[in-house]
Design an enzyme around this catalytic site. Structure first.
Site, PDB file in Angstrom:
ATOM      1  CG  HIS A  57      -1.967  -1.031   1.198  1.00 28.64           C
ATOM      2  ND1 HIS A  57      -3.076  -0.971   2.017  1.00 28.64           N
ATOM      3  CD2 HIS A  57      -2.116  -2.162   0.462  1.00 28.64           C
ATOM      4  CE1 HIS A  57      -3.857  -1.999   1.783  1.00 28.64           C
ATOM      5  NE2 HIS A  57      -3.290  -2.749   0.849  1.00 28.64           N
ATOM      6  CD  GLU A  59      -1.719   4.577   3.251  1.00 28.62           C
ATOM      7  OE1 GLU A  59      -2.820   5.156   3.341  1.00 28.62           O
ATOM      8  OE2 GLU A  59      -1.543   3.575   2.518  1.00 28.62           O
ATOM      9  CB  CYS A  87      -6.395   0.056   5.005  1.00 35.57           C
ATOM     10  SG  CYS A  87      -4.760  -0.727   4.999  1.00 35.57           S
ATOM     11  CB  CYS A  90      -1.780   1.600   6.112  1.00 39.05           C
ATOM     12  SG  CYS A  90      -1.454   0.834   4.501  1.00 39.05           S
TER      13      CYS A  90
END
Length: 161
Positions: A57, A59, A87, A90
């Site tokens: 992801h 991040e 999310c 993360c």
């Protein structure tokens, strides 16, 4: 530059990263960057599709890059800017990395309603006992599993984090 203008500036960069990665079909529409003392030290966009890595992801990519840049596993004194609210995965990594704050544009509800990125089920799963989750958890060998923790507790040269 005043703090609000600074936040807007870097948040727009995170949004631009989201658009760039998505346009190259490397992953979903998410971008993030990490700033320390007004300088970008880590940035990324979602790379799940291009890397076949479900943890890639935006991040996570930005955190990994920033930590390599600093030569340290924590991001104290940093701000994480994200095109969307992080999310649960993360968010967990962000808390472990310990930046000073998070600034994001779209909400996780926006991601679910507009684009189908719905992580609400993860929040619901975390509330359930491990055996009752969609991916059930089974605890075995607890006593043997405690041994590394006992040894860690007694380890004289450990570095706490």
């Amino acid at each position: 530059m005043d703090p609000f203008a600074t936040d807007l500036h870097f948040l727009r960069q995170a949004i631009r990263l989201a658009l760039e990665g998505m346009s190259r079909n490397e992953g979903g529409p998410f971008g993030a960057l990490i700033v320390r003392d007004g300088q970008v030290i880590g940035q990324g966009h979602n790379q799940v599709l291009v890397t076949n890595d479900p943890t890639a992801h935006a991040e996570m990519v930005a955190i990994r890059q920033a930590c390599r840049h600093l030569g340290h596993f924590q991001l104290e004194g940093c701000v994480l800017y994200a095109s969307c609210e992080p999310c649960p995965m993360c968010l967990g990594a962000i808390y472990w990395a310990r930046p000073d704050r998070i600034v994001y544009a779209a909400s996780h509800q926006d991601a679910a309603e507009i684009a189908g990125f719905d992580d609400e089920f993860i929040y619901q799963e975390l509330e359930l006992p491990p055996p009752d989750r969609r991916i059930p958890g089974l605890q075995l060998l607890r006593e043997e599993g405690l041994e590394p923790f006992y040894r860690w507790r007694e380890k004289g040269d450990k570095k706490l984090y």
